[in-house]
Design a protein around this motif. Structure first.
Motif, PDB file in Angstrom:
ATOM      1  N   ALA A  64      36.218  39.351  51.705  1.00 35.66           N
ATOM      2  CA  ALA A  64      34.761  39.483  51.623  1.00 35.66           C
ATOM      3  C   ALA A  64      34.110  38.169  52.060  1.00 35.66           C
ATOM      4  O   ALA A  64      34.627  37.095  51.774  1.00 35.66           O
ATOM      5  CB  ALA A  64      34.343  39.823  50.204  1.00 35.66           C
ATOM      6  N   PRO A  65      32.954  38.243  52.718  1.00 32.87           N
ATOM      7  CA  PRO A  65      32.256  37.016  53.093  1.00 32.87           C
ATOM      8  C   PRO A  65      31.460  36.460  51.917  1.00 32.87           C
ATOM      9  O   PRO A  65      31.039  37.204  51.028  1.00 32.87           O
ATOM     10  CB  PRO A  65      31.315  37.479  54.209  1.00 32.87           C
ATOM     11  CG  PRO A  65      31.039  38.911  53.869  1.00 32.87           C
ATOM     12  CD  PRO A  65      32.308  39.441  53.228  1.00 32.87           C
ATOM     13  N   GLY A  66      31.269  35.161  51.912  1.00 33.43           N
ATOM     14  CA  GLY A  66      30.476  34.524  50.864  1.00 33.43           C
ATOM     15  C   GLY A  66      30.260  33.062  51.188  1.00 33.43           C
ATOM     16  O   GLY A  66      30.429  32.632  52.325  1.00 33.43           O
ATOM     17  N   THR A  67      29.901  32.306  50.161  1.00 34.73           N
ATOM     18  CA  THR A  67      29.727  30.868  50.299  1.00 34.73           C
ATOM     19  C   THR A  67      30.450  30.163  49.155  1.00 34.73           C
ATOM     20  O   THR A  67      30.657  30.741  48.090  1.00 34.73           O
ATOM     21  CB  THR A  67      28.234  30.465  50.278  1.00 34.73           C
ATOM     22  OG1 THR A  67      27.648  30.937  49.060  1.00 34.73           O
ATOM     23  CG2 THR A  67      27.487  31.028  51.475  1.00 34.73           C
ATOM     24  N   ALA A  68      30.840  28.935  49.415  1.00 37.91           N
ATOM     25  CA  ALA A  68      31.502  28.131  48.384  1.00 37.91           C
ATOM     26  C   ALA A  68      30.837  26.780  48.269  1.00 37.91           C
ATOM     27  O   ALA A  68      30.394  26.192  49.262  1.00 37.91           O
ATOM     28  CB  ALA A  68      32.984  27.953  48.705  1.00 37.91           C
ATOM     29  N   THR A  69      30.766  26.303  47.042  1.00 36.74           N
ATOM     30  CA  THR A  69      30.311  24.961  46.707  1.00 36.74           C
ATOM     31  C   THR A  69      31.441  24.337  45.890  1.00 36.74           C
ATOM     32  O   THR A  69      32.498  24.944  45.731  1.00 36.74           O
ATOM     33  CB  THR A  69      29.010  25.022  45.883  1.00 36.74           C
ATOM     34  OG1 THR A  69      29.209  25.897  44.770  1.00 36.74           O
ATOM     35  CG2 THR A  69      27.854  25.531  46.724  1.00 36.74           C
TER      36      THR A  69
ATOM     37  N   ILE B  67      29.784  25.776  52.114  1.00 34.65           N
ATOM     38  CA  ILE B  67      30.379  26.331  53.333  1.00 34.65           C
ATOM     39  C   ILE B  67      30.384  27.856  53.281  1.00 34.65           C
ATOM     40  O   ILE B  67      30.288  28.450  52.202  1.00 34.65           O
ATOM     41  CB  ILE B  67      31.834  25.843  53.522  1.00 34.65           C
ATOM     42  CG1 ILE B  67      32.666  26.157  52.268  1.00 34.65           C
ATOM     43  CG2 ILE B  67      31.879  24.367  53.894  1.00 34.65           C
ATOM     44  CD1 ILE B  67      34.158  25.926  52.400  1.00 34.65           C
ATOM     45  N   ASN B  68      30.512  28.464  54.430  1.00 35.98           N
ATOM     46  CA  ASN B  68      30.747  29.902  54.511  1.00 35.98           C
ATOM     47  C   ASN B  68      32.238  30.143  54.333  1.00 35.98           C
ATOM     48  O   ASN B  68      33.059  29.359  54.812  1.00 35.98           O
ATOM     49  CB  ASN B  68      30.279  30.458  55.863  1.00 35.98           C
ATOM     50  CG  ASN B  68      28.777  30.498  55.975  1.00 35.98           C
ATOM     51  OD1 ASN B  68      28.086  30.929  55.061  1.00 35.98           O
ATOM     52  ND2 ASN B  68      28.244  30.019  57.092  1.00 35.98           N
ATOM     53  N   ILE B  69      32.561  31.217  53.634  1.00 32.25           N
ATOM     54  CA  ILE B  69      33.961  31.509  53.328  1.00 32.25           C
ATOM     55  C   ILE B  69      34.267  32.994  53.479  1.00 32.25           C
ATOM     56  O   ILE B  69      33.355  33.822  53.586  1.00 32.25           O
ATOM     57  CB  ILE B  69      34.326  31.108  51.875  1.00 32.25           C
ATOM     58  CG1 ILE B  69      33.440  31.877  50.876  1.00 32.25           C
ATOM     59  CG2 ILE B  69      34.264  29.607  51.692  1.00 32.25           C
ATOM     60  CD1 ILE B  69      33.938  31.837  49.437  1.00 32.25           C
ATOM     61  N   GLU B  70      35.546  33.295  53.443  1.00 29.50           N
ATOM     62  CA  GLU B  70      36.072  34.620  53.188  1.00 29.50           C
ATOM     63  C   GLU B  70      36.933  34.474  51.946  1.00 29.50           C
ATOM     64  O   GLU B  70      37.654  33.480  51.808  1.00 29.50           O
ATOM     65  CB  GLU B  70      36.927  35.127  54.340  1.00 29.50           C
ATOM     66  CG  GLU B  70      36.159  35.473  55.569  1.00 29.50           C
ATOM     67  CD  GLU B  70      37.041  36.000  56.684  1.00 29.50           C
ATOM     68  OE1 GLU B  70      36.490  36.609  57.608  1.00 29.50           O
ATOM     69  OE2 GLU B  70      38.269  35.815  56.641  1.00 29.50           O
ATOM     70  N   TYR B  71      36.840  35.426  51.028  1.00 22.45           N
ATOM     71  CA  TYR B  71      37.627  35.350  49.814  1.00 22.45           C
ATOM     72  C   TYR B  71      38.191  36.726  49.478  1.00 22.45           C
ATOM     73  O   TYR B  71      37.613  37.752  49.828  1.00 22.45           O
ATOM     74  CB  TYR B  71      36.802  34.793  48.653  1.00 22.45           C
ATOM     75  CG  TYR B  71      35.673  35.681  48.199  1.00 22.45           C
ATOM     76  CD1 TYR B  71      35.817  36.537  47.100  1.00 22.45           C
ATOM     77  CD2 TYR B  71      34.453  35.698  48.876  1.00 22.45           C
ATOM     78  CE1 TYR B  71      34.778  37.368  46.696  1.00 22.45           C
ATOM     79  CE2 TYR B  71      33.420  36.513  48.463  1.00 22.45           C
ATOM     80  CZ  TYR B  71      33.590  37.354  47.371  1.00 22.45           C
ATOM     81  OH  TYR B  71      32.566  38.177  46.967  1.00 22.45           O
ATOM     82  N   GLU B  72      39.333  36.712  48.816  1.00 20.11           N
ATOM     83  CA  GLU B  72      39.940  37.957  48.365  1.00 20.11           C
ATOM     84  C   GLU B  72      40.779  37.705  47.124  1.00 20.11           C
ATOM     85  O   GLU B  72      41.348  36.631  46.953  1.00 20.11           O
ATOM     86  CB  GLU B  72      40.801  38.592  49.455  1.00 20.11           C
ATOM     87  CG  GLU B  72      41.997  37.753  49.859  1.00 20.11           C
ATOM     88  CD  GLU B  72      42.800  38.368  50.988  1.00 20.11           C
ATOM     89  OE1 GLU B  72      42.886  39.597  51.045  1.00 20.11           O
ATOM     90  OE2 GLU B  72      43.330  37.614  51.803  1.00 20.11           O
ATOM     91  N   ARG B  73      40.818  38.689  46.277  1.00 16.84           N
ATOM     92  CA  ARG B  73      41.634  38.589  45.064  1.00 16.84           C
ATOM     93  C   ARG B  73      43.088  38.766  45.448  1.00 16.84           C
ATOM     94  O   ARG B  73      43.438  39.616  46.258  1.00 16.84           O
ATOM     95  CB  ARG B  73      41.203  39.666  44.068  1.00 16.84           C
ATOM     96  CG  ARG B  73      41.844  39.496  42.725  1.00 16.84           C
ATOM     97  CD  ARG B  73      41.242  40.428  41.724  1.00 16.84           C
ATOM     98  NE  ARG B  73      42.050  40.401  40.523  1.00 16.84           N
ATOM     99  CZ  ARG B  73      41.821  41.112  39.465  1.00 16.84           C
ATOM    100  NH1 ARG B  73      40.765  41.925  39.431  1.00 16.84           N
ATOM    101  NH2 ARG B  73      42.583  41.035  38.411  1.00 16.84           N
TER     102      ARG B  73
END
Length: 134
Positions: A27-32, A127-133
């Protein structure tokens, strides 16, 4: 010989389909990131969970259901012009141990400083990210 070529072609098609399925699940998202101290945490109190950890925003938190779940996070690009190429090309697996509540939470996932540094230049901040469980 034709059977061997057919079998090789079938294996290549299966490998490509599996790779596409893995990419499609992110999934797309953002990270800090946040800095130490990392305890106490919302999920585990004063338990030391190391440094490859994260705080989940409402997008992931799900009323504490995210506690102690692992996510693979990969930097996909900048969110601003400050650091035009923040990504380091790696991904990192983090354990959700805390909650990043609104309105202060600025990202989908708030990584520990150490986890953020694995995937991106900390000077970027967000930053922009992709993340997955996982």
């Amino acid at each position: 010989m034709a059977k061997v070529k057919s079998a090789i072609m079938m294996m290549m098609i299966m490998a490509m389909a599996m790779a596409m399925a893995m990419v499609a699940s992110a999934a797309p998202g953002t990270a800090t990131f946040y800095t130490p101290p990392y305890v106490p945490s919302s999920c585990n109190g004063f338990q030391n969970d190391g440094v490859m950890i994260a705080a989940a925003s409402d997008a992931i938190w799900n009323n504490r259901a995210a506690c102690n779940t692992n996510y693979r996070v990969r930097c996909t690009g900048p969110t601003n012009a400050g650091v035009p190429q923040p990504c380091r090309g790696d991904s990192v697996v983090v354990k959700v141990v805390d909650y990043c509540p609104p309105p202060g939470c600025r990202g989908t996932i708030d990584l520990s400083q150490e986890a953020f540094s694995v995937i991106a230049d900390p000077n970027a901040g967000k930053i922009n990210i992709e993340y997955e469980r996982v």
